[in-house]
Design an enzyme around this catalytic site. Structure first.
Site, PDB file in Angstrom:
ATOM      1  N   GLU A  18      23.929 -40.179 -40.875  1.00  0.00           N
ATOM      2  CA  GLU A  18      23.304 -40.540 -42.160  1.00  0.00           C
ATOM      3  C   GLU A  18      22.364 -41.618 -41.921  1.00  0.00           C
ATOM      4  O   GLU A  18      21.625 -42.049 -43.069  1.00  0.00           O
ATOM      5  CB  GLU A  18      24.681 -41.543 -43.063  1.00  0.00           C
ATOM      6  N   ARG A  66      24.580 -36.275 -49.946  1.00  0.00           N
ATOM      7  CA  ARG A  66      23.972 -37.243 -49.196  1.00  0.00           C
ATOM      8  C   ARG A  66      22.586 -36.703 -49.036  1.00  0.00           C
ATOM      9  O   ARG A  66      21.825 -37.148 -47.923  1.00  0.00           O
ATOM     10  CB  ARG A  66      24.687 -37.599 -47.806  1.00  0.00           C
ATOM     11  N   SER A  83      28.453 -45.849 -42.841  1.00  0.00           N
ATOM     12  CA  SER A  83      28.980 -44.959 -41.937  1.00  0.00           C
ATOM     13  C   SER A  83      27.626 -44.364 -41.317  1.00  0.00           C
ATOM     14  O   SER A  83      26.603 -44.056 -41.662  1.00  0.00           O
ATOM     15  CB  SER A  83      29.374 -43.719 -43.112  1.00  0.00           C
TER      16      SER A  83
END
Length: 329
Positions: free
Chosen positions: A291, A172, A221
């Site tokens: 995130e 990520r 998320s």
């Protein structure tokens, strides 16, 4: 002449003053941008980067608005939004060069039109290709680093391609040079069974609909999964699944998703995030990492208790937009 007048004079493209940003984000939260710019092409993008540097105006980059939380007070300076298509997009064998502003949802179909497969993991991800490349977006089916070969990066001095191997791709995240903005993304795919690819994407979409709150505004998320764990399980284990602050709620469907019940504020959302981080840290000793990228003029008290990634504005290649320009006319 104000800084907004000067940028409009120097940069070809679309310029919107006091542009509402909430409708341009997936979670539908946040105030306006002083100036929203959509450059006409790569040269105009570099001209914008030169202009904000010379004028001392902060710059933030907004893709499709997924994984982004805009401050209730809005974003100072310029918010850059790339066009969905840039001159220079091309297909050569299994290599596609696409605008960073291209909606992710359209890309698998574009690949399938050329008999190419390999982007199935993007089928259920919201946002734009540039944002996906910057954060190495992915699902259980794969992630961006599996297909990205090069990124065309724009700087005040021009544009140029950089190999993916030089960008430090990891879970990520990737490392973009300071001040660089992704203009185009080059991906390498392969010929394959398009019908099987479409079937796999349908199956994944159905699974997401059954397990994620896709019927309400959400940025996806909220936390990355810690090694060997699932963030949603941890948030649920500390009793926060379905917990509400104002008009924001930890979804009763999936505890790693904050959803907007209608009229939620950024402050509501951050209160939920801080509470979850504190409880999970206290019970499990795990520091959850977000995130979500914060954009705009947040109060210091709203940022207390957040991890460094979120508090610094998150995603690479963009300022937080919380600093006022020399004048805000």
């Amino acid at each position: 002449m104000t800084w907004r007048d000067e940028i409009a004079r120097r940069v070809r493209g679309e310029h919107l003053r006091d542009a509402p940003l909430a409708p341009r984000t997936a979670v539908r939260v946040g105030g306006p941008a002083d100036l929203l710019c959509r450059p006409a092409d790569g040269d105009a993008l570099s001209a914008l980067l030169r202009a904000v540097r010379e004028l001392g105006v902060p710059l933030s980059v907004l893709g499709g608005g997924a994984n982004t939380l805009v401050a209730d007070a809005g974003v100072r300076g310029v918010v850059l939004r790339l066009p969905q298509e840039f001159p220079g997009e091309s297909t050569d064998g299994g290599t596609l060069v696409l605008s960073a502003g291209a909606p992710i949802s359209r890309l698998p179909a574009r690949a399938h039109a050329h008999g190419l497969v390999g982007m199935e993991f993007l089928g259920g991800i919201p946002g734009t290709l540039g944002g996906a490349a910057a954060m190495n977006a992915g699902t259980r089916l794969g992630e961006m680093k599996d297909v990205v070969t090069r990124l065309e990066l724009a700087t005040p001095d021009g544009t140029g391609f950089v190999p993916a191997s030089a960008l430090g791709y990891a879970y990520r995240t990737c490392r973009l040079p300071p001040g660089a903005v992704i203009a185009r993304v080059e991906v390498r795919l392969h010929a394959g069974d398009v019908a099987a690819s479409e079937a796999l994407m349908r199956e994944d979409r159905e699974r997401r609909r059954a397990t994620q709150p896709l019927d309400r505004p959400t940025f996806g998320s909220t936390f990355t999964n810690p090694p060997g764990e699932y963030a949603g399980r941890l948030v649920e284990a500390v009793g926060l699944k379905g917990h509400r602050v104002g008009n924001a709620i930890w979804s009763p469907v999936h505890a790693n998703f904050v959803t907007n019940l209608g009229g939620a504020t950024a402050r509501d959302v951050l209160a939920l995030v801080r509470l979850a981080r504190a409880r999970v840290k206290e019970r499990f000793g795990i520091a959850l990492e977000t995130e979500v990228r914060l954009m705009g003029e947040f109060l210091d008290e709203d940022l207390e208790g957040l991890d460094g990634h979120a508090a610094a504005g998150g995603g690479p290649g963009a300022a937080s937009g919380g600093v006022r320009p020399p004048e805000a006319t």
